[in-house]
Design a protein around this motif. Structure first.
Motif, PDB file in Angstrom:
ATOM      1  N   ALA A  24      -5.131  12.047   8.975  1.00 56.84           N
ATOM      2  CA  ALA A  24      -5.183  12.477   7.578  1.00 56.84           C
ATOM      3  C   ALA A  24      -5.899  13.816   7.439  1.00 56.84           C
ATOM      4  O   ALA A  24      -5.495  14.672   6.638  1.00 56.84           O
ATOM      5  N   ILE A  25      -6.958  14.021   8.218  1.00 56.81           N
ATOM      6  CA  ILE A  25      -7.680  15.304   8.179  1.00 56.81           C
ATOM      7  C   ILE A  25      -6.775  16.429   8.656  1.00 56.81           C
ATOM      8  O   ILE A  25      -6.743  17.514   8.067  1.00 56.81           O
ATOM      9  N   ILE A  96      -9.042  18.168  -3.232  1.00 53.19           N
ATOM     10  CA  ILE A  96      -9.970  17.369  -2.423  1.00 53.19           C
ATOM     11  C   ILE A  96      -9.212  16.138  -1.937  1.00 53.19           C
ATOM     12  O   ILE A  96      -8.615  15.415  -2.743  1.00 53.19           O
ATOM     13  N   VAL A  97      -9.213  15.925  -0.638  1.00 54.29           N
ATOM     14  CA  VAL A  97      -8.581  14.732  -0.061  1.00 54.29           C
ATOM     15  C   VAL A  97      -9.693  13.746   0.271  1.00 54.29           C
ATOM     16  O   VAL A  97     -10.507  13.977   1.157  1.00 54.29           O
ATOM     17  N   LEU A  98      -9.742  12.654  -0.470  1.00 56.43           N
ATOM     18  CA  LEU A  98     -10.747  11.610  -0.264  1.00 56.43           C
ATOM     19  C   LEU A  98     -10.129  10.514   0.590  1.00 56.43           C
ATOM     20  O   LEU A  98      -9.209   9.822   0.151  1.00 56.43           O
ATOM     21  N   LEU A  99     -10.619  10.364   1.801  1.00 63.64           N
ATOM     22  CA  LEU A  99     -10.018   9.400   2.723  1.00 63.64           C
ATOM     23  C   LEU A  99     -11.058   8.400   3.203  1.00 63.64           C
ATOM     24  O   LEU A  99     -12.237   8.711   3.332  1.00 63.64           O
ATOM     25  N   SER A 100     -10.597   7.196   3.447  1.00 64.44           N
ATOM     26  CA  SER A 100     -11.487   6.115   3.859  1.00 64.44           C
ATOM     27  C   SER A 100     -11.621   6.080   5.371  1.00 64.44           C
ATOM     28  O   SER A 100     -10.879   6.722   6.109  1.00 64.44           O
ATOM     29  N   THR A 132      -6.290  10.420  -2.896  1.00 62.18           N
ATOM     30  CA  THR A 132      -6.940   9.324  -2.176  1.00 62.18           C
ATOM     31  C   THR A 132      -5.986   8.792  -1.109  1.00 62.18           C
ATOM     32  O   THR A 132      -4.792   8.611  -1.356  1.00 62.18           O
ATOM     33  N   VAL A 133      -6.537   8.552   0.071  1.00 67.40           N
ATOM     34  CA  VAL A 133      -5.740   8.078   1.204  1.00 67.40           C
ATOM     35  C   VAL A 133      -6.501   6.965   1.898  1.00 67.40           C
ATOM     36  O   VAL A 133      -7.687   7.123   2.215  1.00 67.40           O
ATOM     37  N   SER A 134      -5.828   5.843   2.139  1.00 66.68           N
ATOM     38  CA  SER A 134      -6.430   4.722   2.870  1.00 66.68           C
ATOM     39  C   SER A 134      -6.134   4.887   4.355  1.00 66.68           C
ATOM     40  O   SER A 134      -4.974   4.805   4.774  1.00 66.68           O
ATOM     41  N   ALA A 147       0.868  10.313   8.467  1.00 68.00           N
ATOM     42  CA  ALA A 147       1.956   9.894   7.585  1.00 68.00           C
ATOM     43  C   ALA A 147       1.417   9.337   6.271  1.00 68.00           C
ATOM     44  O   ALA A 147       2.025   9.536   5.209  1.00 68.00           O
ATOM     45  N   ALA A 148       0.272   8.645   6.318  1.00 68.02           N
ATOM     46  CA  ALA A 148      -0.303   8.059   5.102  1.00 68.02           C
ATOM     47  C   ALA A 148      -0.649   9.133   4.086  1.00 68.02           C
ATOM     48  O   ALA A 148      -0.479   8.936   2.872  1.00 68.02           O
ATOM     49  N   LEU A 149      -1.151  10.279   4.540  1.00 62.10           N
ATOM     50  CA  LEU A 149      -1.483  11.345   3.590  1.00 62.10           C
ATOM     51  C   LEU A 149      -0.223  11.872   2.904  1.00 62.10           C
ATOM     52  O   LEU A 149      -0.214  12.082   1.683  1.00 62.10           O
ATOM     53  N   LEU A 150       0.851  12.080   3.664  1.00 61.78           N
ATOM     54  CA  LEU A 150       2.079  12.587   3.056  1.00 61.78           C
ATOM     55  C   LEU A 150       2.670  11.564   2.089  1.00 61.78           C
ATOM     56  O   LEU A 150       3.216  11.929   1.041  1.00 61.78           O
ATOM     57  N   GLU A 151       2.557  10.283   2.422  1.00 62.25           N
ATOM     58  CA  GLU A 151       3.010   9.250   1.498  1.00 62.25           C
ATOM     59  C   GLU A 151       2.199   9.280   0.207  1.00 62.25           C
ATOM     60  O   GLU A 151       2.754   9.137  -0.896  1.00 62.25           O
TER      61      GLU A 151
END
Length: 459
Positions: A24-25, A96-100, A132-134, A147-151
Protein backbone atom coordinates in the motif's frame (compact mmCIF):
# COMPACT_ATOMS: atom_id res chain seq x y z
CA UNK A 1 -4.53 -26.13 -13.69
CA UNK A 2 -1.46 -25.51 -11.56
CA UNK A 3 -1.15 -27.54 -8.38
CA UNK A 4 -0.58 -25.27 -5.37
CA UNK A 5 1.27 -27.01 -2.53
CA UNK A 6 1.80 -25.44 0.87
CA UNK A 7 5.11 -26.04 2.63
CA UNK A 8 4.77 -28.10 5.81
CA UNK A 9 7.51 -26.22 7.68
CA UNK A 10 6.35 -24.57 10.92
CA UNK A 11 8.16 -21.32 10.09
CA UNK A 12 9.88 -19.46 7.26
CA UNK A 13 13.65 -19.57 7.64
CA UNK A 14 14.54 -17.53 4.55
CA UNK A 15 11.37 -15.64 3.64
CA UNK A 16 10.55 -13.92 0.37
CA UNK A 17 7.31 -12.46 1.70
CA UNK A 18 6.72 -8.74 2.29
CA UNK A 19 3.68 -7.50 4.21
CA UNK A 20 0.57 -5.78 2.89
CA UNK A 21 1.43 -2.33 4.33
CA UNK A 22 4.55 -2.22 2.14
CA UNK A 23 2.43 -2.75 -0.98
CA UNK A 24 0.00 0.00 0.00
CA UNK A 25 2.88 2.39 0.76
CA UNK A 26 4.43 1.66 -2.64
CA UNK A 27 1.15 2.41 -4.41
CA UNK A 28 0.73 5.60 -2.35
CA UNK A 29 4.10 6.81 -3.69
CA UNK A 30 2.35 7.15 -7.06
CA UNK A 31 -0.30 9.65 -5.86
CA UNK A 32 0.28 13.39 -6.18
CA UNK A 33 1.27 15.42 -3.07
CA UNK A 34 0.56 12.38 -0.91
CA UNK A 35 1.88 11.17 2.40
CA UNK A 36 1.14 7.66 3.73
CA UNK A 37 0.15 7.45 7.40
CA UNK A 38 0.73 4.04 8.97
CA UNK A 39 -1.65 3.32 11.86
CA UNK A 40 0.61 1.20 14.01
CA UNK A 41 3.78 1.23 16.07
CA UNK A 42 6.76 3.36 15.06
CA UNK A 43 8.69 0.25 14.09
CA UNK A 44 6.19 -0.47 11.30
CA UNK A 45 6.98 2.77 9.49
CA UNK A 46 10.70 2.61 10.31
CA UNK A 47 11.02 -0.81 8.68
CA UNK A 48 9.11 0.37 5.60
CA UNK A 49 11.39 3.40 5.24
CA UNK A 50 14.51 1.24 5.31
CA UNK A 51 12.93 -1.24 2.88
CA UNK A 52 12.14 1.38 0.23
CA UNK A 53 15.24 3.52 0.71
CA UNK A 54 17.39 0.45 0.10
CA UNK A 55 15.39 -0.38 -3.02
CA UNK A 56 14.95 3.07 -4.62
CA UNK A 57 17.93 4.91 -3.05
CA UNK A 58 15.56 7.82 -2.54
CA UNK A 59 13.98 9.47 0.54
CA UNK A 60 10.49 8.18 1.24
CA UNK A 61 7.76 10.38 2.80
CA UNK A 62 6.09 8.30 5.49
CA UNK A 63 4.52 8.96 8.89
CA UNK A 64 3.15 6.86 11.75
CA UNK A 65 0.44 7.26 14.39
CA UNK A 66 2.96 5.78 16.86
CA UNK A 67 0.74 3.37 18.76
CA UNK A 68 2.20 2.22 22.09
CA UNK A 69 1.06 -0.34 24.72
CA UNK A 70 -1.56 1.88 26.41
CA UNK A 71 -3.25 3.07 23.19
CA UNK A 72 -3.11 -0.44 21.80
CA UNK A 73 -5.26 -1.63 24.70
CA UNK A 74 -7.44 1.41 25.38
CA UNK A 75 -7.93 2.62 21.79
CA UNK A 76 -5.83 4.70 19.41
CA UNK A 77 -8.39 6.95 17.69
CA UNK A 78 -6.82 10.01 19.35
CA UNK A 79 -3.52 9.07 17.74
CA UNK A 80 -5.24 9.17 14.34
CA UNK A 81 -6.86 12.57 15.01
CA UNK A 82 -3.58 14.08 16.19
CA UNK A 83 -1.59 12.65 13.30
CA UNK A 84 -4.09 13.80 10.65
CA UNK A 85 -4.31 17.32 12.09
CA UNK A 86 -0.52 17.61 12.36
CA UNK A 87 0.02 16.48 8.76
CA UNK A 88 -2.68 18.80 7.40
CA UNK A 89 -1.30 21.74 9.36
CA UNK A 90 2.42 21.30 8.75
CA UNK A 91 2.68 19.57 5.37
CA UNK A 92 -0.47 20.70 3.54
CA UNK A 93 -0.82 17.44 1.58
CA UNK A 94 -3.37 16.92 -1.17
CA UNK A 95 -3.81 13.26 -0.21
CA UNK A 96 -3.28 11.28 2.98
CA UNK A 97 -3.37 7.48 2.76
CA UNK A 98 -4.31 6.06 6.16
CA UNK A 99 -3.45 2.37 6.24
CA UNK A 100 -3.71 -0.23 8.96
CA UNK A 101 -1.16 -2.74 10.22
CA UNK A 102 -1.41 -6.07 12.02
CA UNK A 103 -1.30 -4.24 15.37
CA UNK A 104 -4.18 -1.85 14.64
CA UNK A 105 -6.23 -4.58 12.92
CA UNK A 106 -5.85 -6.88 15.93
CA UNK A 107 -6.80 -3.97 18.18
CA UNK A 108 -9.97 -3.45 16.15
CA UNK A 109 -9.43 0.06 14.79
CA UNK A 110 -12.19 1.36 12.53
CA UNK A 111 -10.35 3.70 10.17
CA UNK A 112 -13.49 4.78 8.28
CA UNK A 113 -15.26 5.85 11.48
CA UNK A 114 -12.14 7.65 12.71
CA UNK A 115 -11.85 9.65 9.48
CA UNK A 116 -15.56 10.54 9.60
CA UNK A 117 -15.13 11.90 13.14
CA UNK A 118 -12.07 13.85 12.04
CA UNK A 119 -14.08 15.41 9.23
CA UNK A 120 -16.74 16.52 11.73
CA UNK A 121 -14.24 17.96 14.20
CA UNK A 122 -11.90 19.60 11.65
CA UNK A 123 -14.04 20.74 8.68
CA UNK A 124 -11.37 23.23 7.58
CA UNK A 125 -9.32 20.31 6.19
CA UNK A 126 -12.10 19.01 3.98
CA UNK A 127 -10.06 19.78 0.82
CA UNK A 128 -7.52 17.10 1.82
CA UNK A 129 -8.40 13.70 0.37
CA UNK A 130 -8.09 10.94 2.99
CA UNK A 131 -8.02 7.38 1.69
CA UNK A 132 -8.42 4.48 4.15
CA UNK A 133 -6.94 1.09 3.32
CA UNK A 134 -7.13 -2.14 5.33
CA UNK A 135 -3.71 -3.86 5.09
CA UNK A 136 -3.13 -6.31 7.96
CA UNK A 137 0.35 -7.81 7.61
CA UNK A 138 -0.70 -11.11 9.17
CA UNK A 139 -2.58 -11.87 5.94
CA UNK A 140 -1.58 -11.72 2.29
CA UNK A 141 1.57 -10.06 1.01
CA UNK A 142 2.86 -6.95 -0.71
CA UNK A 143 0.87 -7.73 -3.84
CA UNK A 144 -2.39 -7.80 -1.84
CA UNK A 145 -1.67 -4.49 -0.12
CA UNK A 146 -0.84 -2.80 -3.42
CA UNK A 147 -4.07 -4.02 -4.98
CA UNK A 148 -6.05 -3.06 -1.86
CA UNK A 149 -5.06 0.59 -2.22
CA UNK A 150 -6.19 0.72 -5.86
CA UNK A 151 -9.47 -0.95 -4.90
CA UNK A 152 -9.98 1.69 -2.19
CA UNK A 153 -9.31 4.47 -4.71
CA UNK A 154 -12.09 3.16 -6.97
CA UNK A 155 -14.52 2.51 -4.12
CA UNK A 156 -14.00 5.78 -2.25
CA UNK A 157 -13.23 8.34 -4.96
CA UNK A 158 -14.84 7.17 -8.22
CA UNK A 159 -18.62 7.86 -8.33
CA UNK A 160 -20.71 4.68 -8.28
CA UNK A 161 -22.92 5.88 -11.14
CA UNK A 162 -21.33 6.34 -14.58
CA UNK A 163 -20.67 9.91 -15.61
CA UNK A 164 -22.97 11.55 -18.16
CA UNK A 165 -20.05 12.57 -20.35
CA UNK A 166 -17.07 10.69 -21.76
CA UNK A 167 -13.57 11.93 -22.51
CA UNK A 168 -12.73 10.33 -25.86
CA UNK A 169 -8.97 10.88 -25.57
CA UNK A 170 -8.45 9.86 -21.95
CA UNK A 171 -7.38 6.31 -21.05
CA UNK A 172 -7.04 4.82 -17.55
CA UNK A 173 -4.02 2.57 -16.99
CA UNK A 174 -4.05 0.55 -13.75
CA UNK A 175 -0.63 -1.08 -13.34
CA UNK A 176 0.34 -3.92 -11.02
CA UNK A 177 3.25 -3.74 -8.58
CA UNK A 178 5.46 -5.61 -11.09
CA UNK A 179 5.80 -2.46 -13.24
CA UNK A 180 8.94 -0.46 -12.42
CA UNK A 181 9.17 3.32 -12.97
CA UNK A 182 11.05 2.51 -16.19
CA UNK A 183 8.22 0.22 -17.32
CA UNK A 184 5.67 2.91 -16.57
CA UNK A 185 7.56 5.51 -18.59
CA UNK A 186 7.59 3.17 -21.58
CA UNK A 187 3.86 2.40 -21.24
CA UNK A 188 3.11 6.13 -21.09
CA UNK A 189 5.10 6.73 -24.29
CA UNK A 190 3.13 4.00 -26.09
CA UNK A 191 -0.23 5.52 -25.13
CA UNK A 192 0.78 9.10 -25.92
CA UNK A 193 2.14 8.01 -29.32
CA UNK A 194 -1.48 7.33 -30.36
CA UNK A 195 -2.61 10.82 -29.31
CA UNK A 196 -4.29 9.52 -26.13
CA UNK A 197 -4.02 10.95 -22.62
CA UNK A 198 -2.99 8.25 -20.11
CA UNK A 199 -4.04 8.42 -16.48
CA UNK A 200 -1.59 5.97 -14.89
CA UNK A 201 -2.51 4.73 -11.45
CA UNK A 202 -0.29 4.66 -9.51
CA UNK A 203 2.21 6.84 -11.37
CA UNK A 204 5.76 6.29 -10.10
CA UNK A 205 7.45 7.88 -13.11
CA UNK A 206 8.25 11.11 -11.27
CA UNK A 207 8.07 10.28 -7.59
CA UNK A 208 10.35 7.20 -7.53
CA UNK A 209 12.21 7.30 -10.85
CA UNK A 210 15.57 8.34 -9.39
CA UNK A 211 15.86 11.93 -10.64
CA UNK A 212 17.53 14.76 -8.75
CA UNK A 213 14.71 17.20 -8.03
CA UNK A 214 15.22 20.92 -7.62
CA UNK A 215 14.81 22.44 -4.17
CA UNK A 216 14.95 20.97 -0.69
CA UNK A 217 13.62 17.65 0.55
CA UNK A 218 9.85 17.39 0.25
CA UNK A 219 7.77 15.64 2.89
CA UNK A 220 5.21 14.80 0.18
CA UNK A 221 5.41 12.72 -2.99
CA UNK A 222 6.63 14.58 -6.07
CA UNK A 223 4.60 13.81 -9.16
CA UNK A 224 2.00 11.06 -9.16
CA UNK A 225 -1.65 10.85 -10.15
CA UNK A 226 -3.69 13.94 -9.10
CA UNK A 227 -6.82 13.49 -6.98
CA UNK A 228 -8.87 15.39 -9.58
CA UNK A 229 -8.04 12.82 -12.28
CA UNK A 230 -8.81 9.89 -9.97
CA UNK A 231 -12.26 11.33 -9.30
CA UNK A 232 -12.80 11.47 -13.09
CA UNK A 233 -11.73 7.89 -13.87
CA UNK A 234 -15.29 6.97 -14.79
CA UNK A 235 -15.28 9.50 -17.67
CA UNK A 236 -12.42 7.87 -19.61
CA UNK A 237 -13.03 6.18 -22.95
CA UNK A 238 -11.21 3.01 -21.83
CA UNK A 239 -9.62 1.38 -18.81
CA UNK A 240 -6.64 -0.96 -19.02
CA UNK A 241 -6.07 -3.15 -15.96
CA UNK A 242 -2.71 -4.89 -16.28
CA UNK A 243 -1.94 -7.52 -13.66
CA UNK A 244 -3.88 -10.57 -12.47
CA UNK A 245 -3.88 -9.25 -8.89
CA UNK A 246 -5.97 -6.25 -10.03
CA UNK A 247 -8.94 -8.36 -11.17
CA UNK A 248 -11.16 -6.86 -8.46
CA UNK A 249 -10.11 -3.35 -9.52
CA UNK A 250 -11.41 -4.13 -13.01
CA UNK A 251 -14.64 -5.53 -11.58
CA UNK A 252 -15.16 -2.35 -9.54
CA UNK A 253 -14.39 -0.03 -12.47
CA UNK A 254 -16.66 -1.66 -15.07
CA UNK A 255 -20.00 -0.44 -13.62
CA UNK A 256 -18.52 2.98 -12.79
CA UNK A 257 -17.47 3.93 -16.32
CA UNK A 258 -18.95 4.12 -19.80
CA UNK A 259 -15.79 3.07 -21.62
CA UNK A 260 -14.46 -0.41 -22.32
CA UNK A 261 -12.37 -2.29 -19.74
CA UNK A 262 -9.42 -4.30 -21.06
CA UNK A 263 -7.73 -6.85 -18.78
CA UNK A 264 -4.19 -8.04 -19.45
CA UNK A 265 -2.03 -10.23 -17.18
CA UNK A 266 1.25 -8.47 -18.11
CA UNK A 267 3.20 -7.03 -21.03
CA UNK A 268 6.14 -9.47 -21.03
CA UNK A 269 5.35 -11.42 -24.21
CA UNK A 270 4.98 -10.47 -27.84
CA UNK A 271 1.36 -11.65 -27.91
CA UNK A 272 0.29 -9.51 -24.93
CA UNK A 273 2.09 -6.46 -26.30
CA UNK A 274 0.48 -6.88 -29.70
CA UNK A 275 -2.92 -7.05 -27.98
CA UNK A 276 -2.15 -3.86 -26.04
CA UNK A 277 -0.97 -1.92 -29.08
CA UNK A 278 -3.92 -3.23 -31.10
CA UNK A 279 -6.35 -1.89 -28.51
CA UNK A 280 -4.67 1.53 -28.59
CA UNK A 281 -4.84 1.48 -32.40
CA UNK A 282 -8.60 0.76 -32.35
CA UNK A 283 -9.32 3.37 -29.68
CA UNK A 284 -7.41 6.17 -31.37
CA UNK A 285 -8.07 5.31 -35.01
CA UNK A 286 -4.43 6.13 -35.75
CA UNK A 287 -1.83 3.98 -37.44
CA UNK A 288 0.87 2.42 -35.29
CA UNK A 289 3.78 4.91 -35.07
CA UNK A 290 6.96 3.98 -36.92
CA UNK A 291 9.11 3.94 -33.77
CA UNK A 292 6.82 1.35 -32.15
CA UNK A 293 6.97 -0.78 -35.30
CA UNK A 294 10.75 -0.50 -35.14
CA UNK A 295 10.83 -1.59 -31.48
CA UNK A 296 8.72 -4.61 -32.39
CA UNK A 297 11.12 -5.44 -35.20
CA UNK A 298 14.05 -5.15 -32.79
CA UNK A 299 12.29 -7.58 -30.45
CA UNK A 300 11.75 -10.09 -33.27
CA UNK A 301 15.42 -9.85 -34.23
CA UNK A 302 16.44 -10.34 -30.59
CA UNK A 303 14.25 -13.45 -30.38
CA UNK A 304 16.10 -14.88 -33.38
CA UNK A 305 19.52 -13.93 -32.00
CA UNK A 306 18.84 -15.41 -28.54
CA UNK A 307 16.92 -18.48 -29.66
CA UNK A 308 19.95 -20.75 -29.70
CA UNK A 309 20.99 -19.74 -26.19
CA UNK A 310 17.58 -19.79 -24.52
CA UNK A 311 15.88 -22.75 -26.21
CA UNK A 312 15.50 -25.51 -23.62
CA UNK A 313 16.70 -23.29 -20.76
CA UNK A 314 15.47 -24.07 -17.26
CA UNK A 315 14.26 -21.31 -14.97
CA UNK A 316 13.58 -21.23 -11.20
CA UNK A 317 11.17 -18.56 -9.94
CA UNK A 318 10.56 -17.15 -6.46
CA UNK A 319 8.25 -14.13 -6.46
CA UNK A 320 4.70 -12.81 -6.08
CA UNK A 321 1.92 -14.25 -8.26
CA UNK A 322 1.91 -11.45 -10.86
CA UNK A 323 5.64 -11.74 -11.39
CA UNK A 324 5.39 -15.52 -11.57
CA UNK A 325 2.75 -15.20 -14.29
CA UNK A 326 4.75 -12.67 -16.28
CA UNK A 327 8.05 -14.54 -16.11
CA UNK A 328 6.36 -17.89 -16.66
CA UNK A 329 4.64 -16.75 -19.85
CA UNK A 330 7.86 -15.09 -21.00
CA UNK A 331 9.79 -18.35 -20.48
CA UNK A 332 7.25 -20.43 -22.41
CA UNK A 333 7.17 -17.91 -25.28
CA UNK A 334 10.97 -18.23 -25.67
CA UNK A 335 11.14 -22.00 -25.54
CA UNK A 336 12.27 -22.14 -21.91
CA UNK A 337 10.66 -24.03 -19.04
CA UNK A 338 9.95 -23.17 -15.41
CA UNK A 339 11.16 -26.16 -13.41
CA UNK A 340 10.69 -24.66 -9.92
CA UNK A 341 8.25 -22.00 -8.69
CA UNK A 342 7.85 -20.66 -5.16
CA UNK A 343 5.32 -18.03 -4.03
CA UNK A 344 5.17 -16.32 -0.61
CA UNK A 345 1.39 -16.77 -0.12
CA UNK A 346 -1.48 -18.48 -1.90
CA UNK A 347 -3.04 -15.99 -4.31
CA UNK A 348 -5.80 -16.47 -6.92
CA UNK A 349 -3.42 -15.83 -9.81
CA UNK A 350 -1.35 -18.92 -9.03
CA UNK A 351 -3.92 -21.34 -10.44
CA UNK A 352 -3.36 -20.15 -14.02
CA UNK A 353 0.44 -20.23 -14.06
CA UNK A 354 2.17 -22.10 -16.91
CA UNK A 355 3.81 -24.53 -14.46
CA UNK A 356 2.81 -27.90 -13.02
CA UNK A 357 3.31 -27.04 -9.36
CA UNK A 358 3.84 -23.98 -7.15
CA UNK A 359 5.19 -24.25 -3.61
CA UNK A 360 3.93 -21.78 -1.00
CA UNK A 361 7.12 -21.29 0.96
CA UNK A 362 10.46 -19.50 1.13
CA UNK A 363 13.96 -19.55 -0.35
CA UNK A 364 14.88 -22.64 1.66
CA UNK A 365 12.10 -24.49 -0.18
CA UNK A 366 13.53 -23.17 -3.45
CA UNK A 367 16.95 -24.55 -2.49
CA UNK A 368 15.41 -27.97 -1.82
CA UNK A 369 13.64 -27.88 -5.19
CA UNK A 370 16.86 -26.94 -6.98
CA UNK A 371 18.67 -29.85 -5.35
CA UNK A 372 16.11 -32.20 -6.91
CA UNK A 373 15.58 -30.34 -10.21
CA UNK A 374 18.52 -28.10 -11.19
CA UNK A 375 17.93 -24.94 -13.21
CA UNK A 376 20.06 -22.64 -15.34
CA UNK A 377 19.08 -19.43 -13.55
CA UNK A 378 17.13 -18.06 -10.59
CA UNK A 379 14.56 -15.26 -10.95
CA UNK A 380 14.00 -13.63 -7.55
CA UNK A 381 14.71 -10.56 -5.43
CA UNK A 382 18.03 -9.68 -3.80
CA UNK A 383 17.38 -12.01 -0.86
CA UNK A 384 18.23 -14.91 -3.20
CA UNK A 385 21.76 -13.59 -3.90
CA UNK A 386 23.41 -15.80 -1.27
CA UNK A 387 21.53 -18.87 -2.53
CA UNK A 388 22.60 -18.17 -6.12
CA UNK A 389 26.20 -17.69 -5.03
CA UNK A 390 26.19 -20.91 -3.02
CA UNK A 391 24.80 -22.90 -5.96
CA UNK A 392 26.99 -21.03 -8.50
CA UNK A 393 23.94 -19.96 -10.50
CA UNK A 394 23.15 -16.60 -12.11
CA UNK A 395 20.48 -14.51 -10.38
CA UNK A 396 18.15 -12.31 -12.43
CA UNK A 397 16.80 -9.76 -9.98
CA UNK A 398 13.11 -8.88 -10.00
CA UNK A 399 10.47 -7.79 -7.51
CA UNK A 400 11.13 -6.24 -4.08
CA UNK A 401 13.56 -5.54 -2.57
CA UNK A 402 16.51 -5.05 -4.93
CA UNK A 403 19.23 -3.60 -2.73
CA UNK A 404 22.53 -5.03 -3.97
CA UNK A 405 22.59 -3.55 -7.50
CA UNK A 406 22.38 0.09 -8.57
CA UNK A 407 19.65 1.03 -11.03
CA UNK A 408 17.76 -2.27 -10.79
CA UNK A 409 14.70 -0.50 -9.36
CA UNK A 410 13.95 1.12 -12.73
CA UNK A 411 15.05 -1.63 -15.14
CA UNK A 412 12.57 -2.03 -18.00
CA UNK A 413 11.21 -5.55 -18.57
CA UNK A 414 7.72 -4.83 -19.96
CA UNK A 415 6.89 -3.64 -23.46
CA UNK A 416 8.70 -4.38 -26.70
CA UNK A 417 11.90 -2.67 -25.51
CA UNK A 418 11.80 -4.32 -22.08
CA UNK A 419 11.32 -7.81 -23.51
CA UNK A 420 14.14 -7.20 -26.00
CA UNK A 421 16.60 -6.13 -23.28
CA UNK A 422 15.59 -9.04 -21.05
CA UNK A 423 16.25 -11.47 -23.89
CA UNK A 424 19.76 -10.14 -24.34
CA UNK A 425 20.39 -10.28 -20.59
CA UNK A 426 19.30 -13.90 -20.29
CA UNK A 427 21.02 -14.88 -23.53
CA UNK A 428 24.34 -13.52 -22.28
CA UNK A 429 23.91 -15.33 -18.97
CA UNK A 430 23.29 -18.63 -20.73
CA UNK A 431 26.18 -18.10 -23.16
CA UNK A 432 28.61 -17.39 -20.34
CA UNK A 433 27.33 -20.31 -18.29
CA UNK A 434 27.44 -22.97 -20.99
CA UNK A 435 29.74 -21.69 -23.71
CA UNK A 436 32.48 -19.84 -21.90
CA UNK A 437 35.60 -19.82 -24.10
CA UNK A 438 38.94 -19.75 -22.24
CA UNK A 439 41.85 -17.79 -23.66
CA UNK A 440 43.46 -19.87 -26.41
CA UNK A 441 47.16 -20.81 -26.02
CA UNK A 442 48.74 -22.50 -29.03
CA UNK A 443 50.73 -25.65 -28.24
CA UNK A 444 53.24 -24.54 -30.92
CA UNK A 445 54.11 -21.33 -29.12
CA UNK A 446 57.89 -21.06 -28.53
CA UNK A 447 59.07 -20.77 -24.97
CA UNK A 448 62.00 -18.38 -24.47
CA UNK A 449 64.13 -18.26 -21.29
CA UNK A 450 63.57 -15.25 -19.10
CA UNK A 451 66.17 -12.49 -19.50
CA UNK A 452 67.28 -10.50 -16.46
CA UNK A 453 67.59 -6.71 -16.64
CA UNK A 454 71.38 -6.96 -16.32
CA UNK A 455 71.63 -9.34 -19.29
CA UNK A 456 69.32 -7.15 -21.31
CA UNK A 457 71.65 -4.19 -20.70
CA UNK A 458 74.61 -6.22 -21.94
CA UNK A 459 76.37 -6.25 -18.55
Amino acid sequence: MTQVVRSLKPLATSPIKSGQPLGAILAAMGLESCIPLVHGAQGCSAFAKVFFIQHFHEPVPLQSTAMEPITTIMGADDNIFTALETLCERNTPRIIVLLSTGLSEAQGSDLTRAVALFRERRPRYRQVGILTVSTPDFYGSMENGYAALLESVVQQWVPAAPSAGIRVKRVNIFLSHMFTPGDQELIRSYVEAFGLQPVILPDLTQSMDGHLAAGDYSSLTQGGTPLRLMEQLGQSVATFVIGVSLARVAALMEPRGRGICVRLPHLMTLAQMDDFIGQLHRLSGREVPAWIERQRGQLLDAMIDCHGELQGGRMALAAEADLLRGWGDFAVSQGMSVVNAVAPVNQPGLAALPVEKVIIGDLEDLADLLAASPADMIIANSHAASLAERLDMPLVRTGFPLYDRLGEFRRTRQGYAGIRDTLFELGNLMRHRHHHQPVYHSPLKQQFPAVSPAQDAGL
